[in-house]
Design a protein around this motif. Structure first.
Motif, PDB file in Angstrom:
ATOM      1  N   ARG A 176      -5.657  -1.609   3.510  1.00 40.74           N
ATOM      2  CA  ARG A 176      -5.307  -1.571   1.783  1.00 40.74           C
ATOM      3  C   ARG A 176      -5.799  -0.164   1.397  1.00 40.74           C
ATOM      4  O   ARG A 176      -7.024  -0.010   1.664  1.00 40.74           O
ATOM      5  N   SER A 177      -4.919   0.475   0.743  1.00 44.06           N
ATOM      6  CA  SER A 177      -5.203   1.587  -0.094  1.00 44.06           C
ATOM      7  C   SER A 177      -5.157   1.673  -1.612  1.00 44.06           C
ATOM      8  O   SER A 177      -4.381   0.842  -2.204  1.00 44.06           O
ATOM      9  N   VAL A 178      -6.023   2.044  -2.319  1.00 48.26           N
ATOM     10  CA  VAL A 178      -6.251   1.741  -3.734  1.00 48.26           C
ATOM     11  C   VAL A 178      -6.892   3.161  -4.439  1.00 48.26           C
ATOM     12  O   VAL A 178      -7.809   3.666  -3.752  1.00 48.26           O
ATOM     13  N   PHE A 179      -6.203   3.828  -5.303  1.00 43.78           N
ATOM     14  CA  PHE A 179      -6.400   4.991  -5.977  1.00 43.78           C
ATOM     15  C   PHE A 179      -6.481   6.077  -4.774  1.00 43.78           C
ATOM     16  O   PHE A 179      -7.302   6.962  -4.922  1.00 43.78           O
ATOM     17  N   GLY A 180      -5.419   6.051  -3.910  1.00 44.26           N
ATOM     18  CA  GLY A 180      -5.375   7.117  -3.103  1.00 44.26           C
ATOM     19  C   GLY A 180      -6.190   6.980  -1.727  1.00 44.26           C
ATOM     20  O   GLY A 180      -6.233   8.047  -0.989  1.00 44.26           O
ATOM     21  N   LYS A 181      -7.202   6.200  -1.637  1.00 46.50           N
ATOM     22  CA  LYS A 181      -8.047   5.873  -0.376  1.00 46.50           C
ATOM     23  C   LYS A 181      -8.086   4.589   0.075  1.00 46.50           C
ATOM     24  O   LYS A 181      -7.897   3.534  -0.844  1.00 46.50           O
ATOM     25  N   LYS A 182      -8.259   4.450   1.402  1.00 48.19           N
ATOM     26  CA  LYS A 182      -8.485   3.085   2.114  1.00 48.19           C
ATOM     27  C   LYS A 182      -9.667   2.302   1.309  1.00 48.19           C
ATOM     28  O   LYS A 182     -10.699   3.039   0.932  1.00 48.19           O
ATOM     29  N   VAL A 183      -9.607   1.059   1.257  1.00 44.97           N
ATOM     30  CA  VAL A 183     -10.999   0.395   0.706  1.00 44.97           C
ATOM     31  C   VAL A 183     -12.357   0.785   1.627  1.00 44.97           C
ATOM     32  O   VAL A 183     -13.465   0.945   0.930  1.00 44.97           O
ATOM     33  N   SER A 219       8.831  -1.626  -2.905  1.00 41.60           N
ATOM     34  CA  SER A 219       8.994  -1.925  -1.314  1.00 41.60           C
ATOM     35  C   SER A 219       7.721  -2.196  -0.581  1.00 41.60           C
ATOM     36  O   SER A 219       7.825  -1.976   0.596  1.00 41.60           O
ATOM     37  N   TYR A 220       6.597  -2.242  -1.371  1.00 39.47           N
ATOM     38  CA  TYR A 220       5.451  -2.485  -0.741  1.00 39.47           C
ATOM     39  C   TYR A 220       5.330  -3.756   0.024  1.00 39.47           C
ATOM     40  O   TYR A 220       5.927  -4.784  -0.102  1.00 39.47           O
ATOM     41  N   SER A 221       4.826  -3.645   1.375  1.00 35.41           N
ATOM     42  CA  SER A 221       4.901  -4.754   2.445  1.00 35.41           C
ATOM     43  C   SER A 221       3.485  -4.860   2.956  1.00 35.41           C
ATOM     44  O   SER A 221       2.656  -4.058   3.395  1.00 35.41           O
TER      45      SER A 221
END
Length: 538
Positions: free
Chosen positions: A332-339, A15-17
């Motif tokens: 954008r979040s990656v590995f639990g944190k925003k870039v 469901s990512y958008s």
């Protein structure tokens, strides 16, 4: 038959958008949402600020939304320009086929009358900086070339050729609601930037001339008029001419003015722009400017304005890259944190924004000097102006060259850094405009003189004026406002480099000196930009 339950099917659904990011990006206003740009406009426009500010607020909404959407559609590979050489009845027409969107965008931008006497220079400058944020988009090169053609016609009025006055009015003020487009065709296969090597021949015919020969890189090949360099028969001096693409009444018939377009180039960037190879077979041409000073006329006016515009474009490119990279890193979040919350990403975003603002500040300051000087185009190094004016004209000449090579070089670095913030999505052209703009800035590095050529020109210029404008005085004048120790450091370096074999025969010593000269020019110009940035911030 094995049945799959509804629960199993739903279990793998993602469901990512990106909709939140897209909504924010699509609603950005490229002037309203750039406080530093507004601050620069306020500093440099003085008493005109309130009026220009309101016009820019209105203008920016169109650029940021409608024109941006058109630019994205124009960029699709399947709609790139192509040639239709013949019609159904075997008539040679050399029609350049372009998508409807580019015709609409081109028409709406040129209808703004950016070079009209009704628009102030600063309003035009900032509007062009906003337009450049579209990328080349098939329109900004024609816009730049038209500026050069208008300036050339303004500087050299000639009552002997009433056609030139008509061309000036058509490109500058518009004719019957239509603004014409200009181009500049100077490069030949054997010479590239070496204009003295031109062999295109201009044959006198009464008071007019006929052109015979080939031009190899002709951007904005769809233009209505072009500035063309050629040698008059029996001479070895290059002259400058204005060449209409169609003679009166022939445009509707698609009957070109004595020339053929051999093909459209396949380029790394500016792909929406038709760049062609042109074969002249007796095209009617109107001479402009002194007949034995064609190179000075072409370089001093047309190429100077193009190089100046490339600096403005780079500022626009970097501003857009910074704005969109910051927006995406906040989404954008990656590995639990925003870039943006990772130090490596944060430092990169800070560098991108600083470079964008520094480049923009430098572009404003150079343009301000351009406006302060009386007719700064085509004066040459040995002009008749008072010595202090000559020094300012020289500063402008060198700053335009430095900006062109440094802003394009750094622009490519900054666009690449911004693309990396998007990771894999950064190279997806349907996802972001940045890959397209990256390719455009790489092309801008080569247009109007590649880096090595202009570095050589700057070095030679400084040697030619040293009897009345010492290198140390030049450094102190250009870096006025910088720290005294910084000025001294660059003064010492330039004195040393001008005494070394930068332009000598190839050897270990000359290559080392040449590499140091390259680094010096880059560092020197960044200090100039940094000083300009501080002046806006204070």
């Amino acid at each position: 038959m094995k049945l799959v339950s509804q629960e199993t099917e739903a279990g793998g659904k993602n469901s990512y958008s990106f909709d939140e990011f897209l909504e924010k990006r699509d609603n950005l206003d490229w002037y309203r949402d750039e406080p530093f740009l507004q601050k620069a406009v306020k500093k440099f426009t003085g008493s005109q600020h309130s009026q220009i500010h309101e016009k820019l607020l209105s203008f920016s909404r169109i650029v940021s939304a409608k024109w941006n959407r058109l630019a994205e559609r124009i960029a699709r590979p399947e709609v790139r320009p192509y040639m239709l050489h013949f019609d159904a009845f075997n008539h040679r027409i050399d029609r350049i086929v372009r998508p409807q969107e580019v015709h609409q965008l081109e028409n709406e931008i040129f209808q703004e009358g950016l070079f009209s006497s009704n628009m102030t220079p600063w309003e035009s400058f900032v509007k062009r900086m906003l337009i450049h944020q579209l990328g080349e988009a098939g329109v900004t090169c024609p816009l730049t070339c038209t500026h050069g053609l208008v300036a050339l016609l303004d500087q050299f009025p000639d009552e002997e050729y009433p056609e030139l006055q008509d061309i000036l009015h058509h490109t500058k003020e518009g004719l019957n609601g239509e603004f014409a487009i200009g181009a500049q065709f100077m490069t030949e296969i054997q010479g590239g930037s070496d204009l003295p090597a031109n062999v295109l021949e201009a044959v006198p015919e009464g008071k007019y001339y006929r052109l015979y020969g080939n031009k190899f890189f002709c951007s904005a090949a769809h233009a209505d008029y072009s500035v063309v360099t050629a040698k008059i028969s029996g001479t070895d001096k290059v002259s400058t001419f204005i060449v209409p693409s169609w003679l009166p009444g022939d445009k509707e018939k698609e009957k070109r003015n004595g020339y053929e377009i051999n093909r459209i180039k396949w380029k790394l960037g500016t792909a929406e722009l038709p760049t062609g190879e042109i074969q002249y077979k007796g095209a009617r041409a109107y001479p402009i400017g002194p007949k034995d000073k064609g190179i000075a006329v072409a370089v001093g006016i047309v190429l100077t304005l193009s190089r100046l515009e490339i600096g403005i474009a780079c500022a626009g490119f970097m501003l857009r890259a910074s704005r969109e990279a910051n927006l995406y890193s906040d989404f954008r979040s990656v590995f639990g944190k925003k870039v943006k919350d990772y130090p490596l990403a944060a430092s990169k975003l800070k560098r991108i924004q600083h470079a964008a603002e520094r480049t923009m500040a430098g572009a404003f300051k150079i343009y301000n000097l351009f406006l302060q000087l009386d007719k700064p185009l085509n004066p040459g190094i040995k002009s008749d102006h008072p010595i202090e004016v000559r020094k300012k004209l020289f500063n402008l000449r060198e700053l335009v060259l430095l900006q062109k090579i440094c802003a394009t070089n750094e622009g490519a670095e900054i666009l690449r850094e911004a693309i990396s913030v998007f990771a894999g999505h950064g190279v997806m052209e349907e996802f972001s405009s940045l890959p397209r703009i990256f390719r455009d800035v790489v092309v801008n590095e080569q247009w109007e003189g590649p880096r090595n050529l202009l570095l050589t020109q700057i070095y030679r210029d400084l040697g030619r004026v040293s009897d009345w404008y010492s290198p140390a005085e030049f450094v102190a004048s250009v870096l006025e406002g910088a720290a005294a120790e910084t000025i001294k450091k660059f003064s010492d370096q330039i004195e040393d480099l001008l005494g070394r074999p930068v332009l000598g025969e190839v050897s270990e010593a000359s290559m080392e000196a040449a590499a140091e000269w390259d680094l010096f020019c880059d560092s020197f110009f960044k200090i100039y930009q940094q000083t300009a940035l501080k002046e806006i911030e204070d």
